[in-house]
Design a protein around this motif. Structure first.
Motif, PDB file in Angstrom:
ATOM      1  N   ALA A 163       0.819  -1.206   0.000  1.00  0.00           N
ATOM      2  CA  ALA A 163       0.000   0.000   0.000  1.00  0.00           C
ATOM      3  C   ALA A 163       0.857   1.262   0.000  1.00  0.00           C
ATOM      4  O   ALA A 163       0.505   2.261  -0.648  1.00  0.00           O
ATOM      5  CB  ALA A 163      -0.939  -0.009   1.202  1.00  0.00           C
ATOM      6  N   VAL A 164       1.975   1.238   0.720  1.00  0.00           N
ATOM      7  CA  VAL A 164       2.847   2.416   0.760  1.00  0.00           C
ATOM      8  C   VAL A 164       3.375   2.751  -0.636  1.00  0.00           C
ATOM      9  O   VAL A 164       3.523   3.926  -0.989  1.00  0.00           O
ATOM     10  CB  VAL A 164       4.011   2.185   1.747  1.00  0.00           C
ATOM     11  CG1 VAL A 164       5.040   3.300   1.661  1.00  0.00           C
ATOM     12  CG2 VAL A 164       3.480   2.082   3.171  1.00  0.00           C
ATOM     13  N   THR A 165       3.625   1.738  -1.456  1.00  0.00           N
ATOM     14  CA  THR A 165       4.112   1.994  -2.812  1.00  0.00           C
ATOM     15  C   THR A 165       3.033   2.567  -3.721  1.00  0.00           C
ATOM     16  O   THR A 165       3.352   3.137  -4.768  1.00  0.00           O
ATOM     17  CB  THR A 165       4.659   0.700  -3.447  1.00  0.00           C
ATOM     18  OG1 THR A 165       3.585  -0.235  -3.666  1.00  0.00           O
ATOM     19  CG2 THR A 165       5.698   0.062  -2.536  1.00  0.00           C
ATOM     20  N   ARG A 166       1.760   2.434  -3.352  1.00  0.00           N
ATOM     21  CA  ARG A 166       0.658   2.956  -4.171  1.00  0.00           C
ATOM     22  C   ARG A 166       0.276   4.387  -3.786  1.00  0.00           C
ATOM     23  O   ARG A 166      -0.421   5.056  -4.554  1.00  0.00           O
ATOM     24  CB  ARG A 166      -0.586   2.066  -4.031  1.00  0.00           C
ATOM     25  CG  ARG A 166      -0.416   0.604  -4.394  1.00  0.00           C
ATOM     26  CD  ARG A 166      -0.001   0.428  -5.834  1.00  0.00           C
ATOM     27  NE  ARG A 166       1.435   0.331  -5.963  1.00  0.00           N
ATOM     28  CZ  ARG A 166       2.098   0.574  -7.081  1.00  0.00           C
ATOM     29  NH1 ARG A 166       1.469   0.991  -8.149  1.00  0.00           N
ATOM     30  NH2 ARG A 166       3.410   0.451  -7.133  1.00  0.00           N
ATOM     31  N   ILE A 167       0.704   4.853  -2.624  1.00  0.00           N
ATOM     32  CA  ILE A 167       0.307   6.183  -2.156  1.00  0.00           C
ATOM     33  C   ILE A 167       0.755   7.297  -3.102  1.00  0.00           C
ATOM     34  O   ILE A 167      -0.040   8.188  -3.444  1.00  0.00           O
ATOM     35  CB  ILE A 167       0.826   6.412  -0.722  1.00  0.00           C
ATOM     36  CG1 ILE A 167       0.080   5.512   0.256  1.00  0.00           C
ATOM     37  CG2 ILE A 167       0.661   7.877  -0.312  1.00  0.00           C
ATOM     38  CD1 ILE A 167       0.604   5.587   1.686  1.00  0.00           C
ATOM     39  N   PRO A 168       2.021   7.327  -3.557  1.00  0.00           N
ATOM     40  CA  PRO A 168       2.437   8.452  -4.408  1.00  0.00           C
ATOM     41  C   PRO A 168       1.637   8.587  -5.691  1.00  0.00           C
ATOM     42  O   PRO A 168       1.356   9.709  -6.138  1.00  0.00           O
ATOM     43  CB  PRO A 168       3.915   8.142  -4.696  1.00  0.00           C
ATOM     44  CG  PRO A 168       4.341   7.236  -3.603  1.00  0.00           C
ATOM     45  CD  PRO A 168       3.139   6.421  -3.261  1.00  0.00           C
ATOM     46  N   PHE A 169       1.250   7.471  -6.307  1.00  0.00           N
ATOM     47  CA  PHE A 169       0.520   7.540  -7.564  1.00  0.00           C
ATOM     48  C   PHE A 169      -0.870   8.142  -7.349  1.00  0.00           C
ATOM     49  O   PHE A 169      -1.304   9.019  -8.109  1.00  0.00           O
ATOM     50  CB  PHE A 169       0.411   6.146  -8.176  1.00  0.00           C
ATOM     51  CG  PHE A 169       1.738   5.539  -8.511  1.00  0.00           C
ATOM     52  CD1 PHE A 169       2.353   5.824  -9.713  1.00  0.00           C
ATOM     53  CD2 PHE A 169       2.382   4.696  -7.617  1.00  0.00           C
ATOM     54  CE1 PHE A 169       3.590   5.269 -10.027  1.00  0.00           C
ATOM     55  CE2 PHE A 169       3.613   4.139  -7.918  1.00  0.00           C
ATOM     56  CZ  PHE A 169       4.219   4.427  -9.127  1.00  0.00           C
ATOM     57  N   GLY A 170      -1.568   7.685  -6.306  1.00  0.00           N
ATOM     58  CA  GLY A 170      -2.875   8.266  -6.004  1.00  0.00           C
ATOM     59  C   GLY A 170      -2.773   9.730  -5.642  1.00  0.00           C
ATOM     60  O   GLY A 170      -3.604  10.547  -6.064  1.00  0.00           O
ATOM     61  N   GLY A 171      -1.745  10.096  -4.877  1.00  0.00           N
ATOM     62  CA  GLY A 171      -1.589  11.492  -4.485  1.00  0.00           C
ATOM     63  C   GLY A 171      -1.323  12.399  -5.667  1.00  0.00           C
ATOM     64  O   GLY A 171      -1.921  13.481  -5.781  1.00  0.00           O
ATOM     65  N   ARG A 172      -0.445  12.002  -6.555  1.00  0.00           N
ATOM     66  CA  ARG A 172      -0.102  12.839  -7.699  1.00  0.00           C
ATOM     67  C   ARG A 172      -1.287  13.021  -8.655  1.00  0.00           C
ATOM     68  O   ARG A 172      -1.576  14.126  -9.110  1.00  0.00           O
ATOM     69  CB  ARG A 172       1.089  12.232  -8.442  1.00  0.00           C
ATOM     70  CG  ARG A 172       2.441  12.514  -7.818  1.00  0.00           C
ATOM     71  CD  ARG A 172       2.779  13.997  -7.971  1.00  0.00           C
ATOM     72  NE  ARG A 172       4.022  14.356  -7.351  1.00  0.00           N
ATOM     73  CZ  ARG A 172       5.220  14.274  -7.933  1.00  0.00           C
ATOM     74  NH1 ARG A 172       5.319  13.786  -9.154  1.00  0.00           N
ATOM     75  NH2 ARG A 172       6.299  14.663  -7.304  1.00  0.00           N
ATOM     76  N   VAL A 173      -1.953  11.916  -8.983  1.00  0.00           N
ATOM     77  CA  VAL A 173      -3.041  11.980  -9.955  1.00  0.00           C
ATOM     78  C   VAL A 173      -4.214  12.802  -9.411  1.00  0.00           C
ATOM     79  O   VAL A 173      -4.738  13.697 -10.085  1.00  0.00           O
ATOM     80  CB  VAL A 173      -3.493  10.559 -10.345  1.00  0.00           C
ATOM     81  CG1 VAL A 173      -4.759  10.612 -11.196  1.00  0.00           C
ATOM     82  CG2 VAL A 173      -2.386   9.840 -11.094  1.00  0.00           C
ATOM     83  N   ILE A 174      -4.649  12.507  -8.195  1.00  0.00           N
ATOM     84  CA  ILE A 174      -5.798  13.221  -7.636  1.00  0.00           C
ATOM     85  C   ILE A 174      -5.452  14.688  -7.402  1.00  0.00           C
ATOM     86  O   ILE A 174      -6.302  15.577  -7.587  1.00  0.00           O
ATOM     87  CB  ILE A 174      -6.263  12.548  -6.338  1.00  0.00           C
ATOM     88  CG1 ILE A 174      -6.666  11.096  -6.611  1.00  0.00           C
ATOM     89  CG2 ILE A 174      -7.426  13.301  -5.720  1.00  0.00           C
ATOM     90  CD1 ILE A 174      -7.761  10.941  -7.645  1.00  0.00           C
TER      91      ILE A 174
END
Length: 297
Positions: A163-174
């Motif tokens: 889950a920690v590796t998925r946080i940056p992608f969600g943060g940047r896109v949203i």
């Protein structure tokens, strides 16, 4: 005096709306719809594992150790006589549970972080983006492996690590979506009427982020499955004897100098098929929700 009343048409039911959306998806993206059906069948297999698995996944048959596929064991057996087909079926349950939990947790946390960054901006946004860049500077597998080794083995640890590796992608896109949405006229009108920050964020801006969130969650499922299988293969994922596709590939190395082909082929094919199904399904959902991105893969 006679009163004439006109009956209003009944609103469409929720089921009819959902079926209509599914039908449009099949017409617009038949290839993605086909892989969506494959993904649904894999999920159904994971849910019904106790019913469709021919043997318990941990049951050993010492009279049939490391046997190739035959009429009794369709996918053969491993080095201690466990049925490979049953372990592949039960491994889908573990791998999909980890991937789904990690993607939902990581993408949701990243989306909320991106919502706050894009809305408030300023120093909070600047510091947050530096933290996100720091997380993105590590390869996904290396970061997940470091977190899993630090926290210890277990399904919860693996979910958190992925889950920690998925946080940056969600943060940047949203965040990028929120930066454009907060300047829209309807948001400015709500702000002029005295709407609070909480109402602006969660009532007027967040609903418009659902489409990119769904695209992120669907496409990242395949990545999460690969990371979970890699962690299991490297020995820092879910500990045995819990059957996972990565653990099965790692166990095949203990079967001899040259691993039997069936112990490598079937878990590897399960990983490949599942990742391909979710990736192409996510591509079709992206094309349907945002036609401007169609064909960009």
């Amino acid at each position: 005096m006679t009163t004439i009343t006109t009956a209003l048409p009944a609103p469409p039911s929720r089921l009819r709306t959902v079926l209509g959306a599914v039908g449009r998806f099949f017409r617009r993206s038949p290839l993605s719809a086909f892989w969506g059906v494959v993904a649904a069948l894999i999920v159904a297999m994971a849910v019904a594992a106790p019913v469709i698995a021919p043997y318990p996944p941990l049951k050993s048959d010492f009279r049939a150790m490391q046997k190739p596929p035959d009429e009794k064991h369709w996918f053969g057996t491993d080095q201690i006589g466990r049925d490979t087909l049953s372990r592949v079926i039960y491994g889908s349950r573990t791998s999909l549970t980890v991937a789904l939990g990690a993607v939902i947790f990581g993408t949701t946390l990243g989306a909320l972080w991106g919502l706050a960054c894009g809305y408030f901006g300023g120093r909070f946004d600047m510091v947050s983006q530096r933290l996100i860049e720091f997380l993105q500077s590590f390869p996904d597998l290396i970061l997940a492996m470091a977190i899993a080794m630090a926290l210890g083995g277990g399904i919860t640890t693996v979910i958190v690590a992925i889950a920690v590796t998925r946080i940056p992608f969600g943060g940047r896109v949203i965040r990028s979506v929120v930066l454009s949405l907060k300047e829209m006229q309807y948001v400015e009108a709500a702000r002029g009427l005295g709407a609070s920050h909480q109402r602006l964020m969660f009532r007027h801006i967040l609903p418009q982020c659902v489409a990119p969130y769904l695209i992120l969650a669907t496409t990242h499922l395949g990545v999460a499955i690969i990371i979970e299988a890699s962690l299991g293969f490297l020995g820092v994922g879910i500990p045995p004897p819990t059957p996972t596709w990565g653990n099965m590939l790692a166990d095949s190395l203990n079967a001899g100098l040259v691993p039997p082909w069936w112990l490598v082929l079937f878990p590897g094919a399960a990983i490949t098929l599942t990742v391909l199904a979710f990736n192409l399904l996510g591509d079709g959902i992206r094309d349907m929700l945002d036609p401007r991105l169609r064909g960009s893969l």
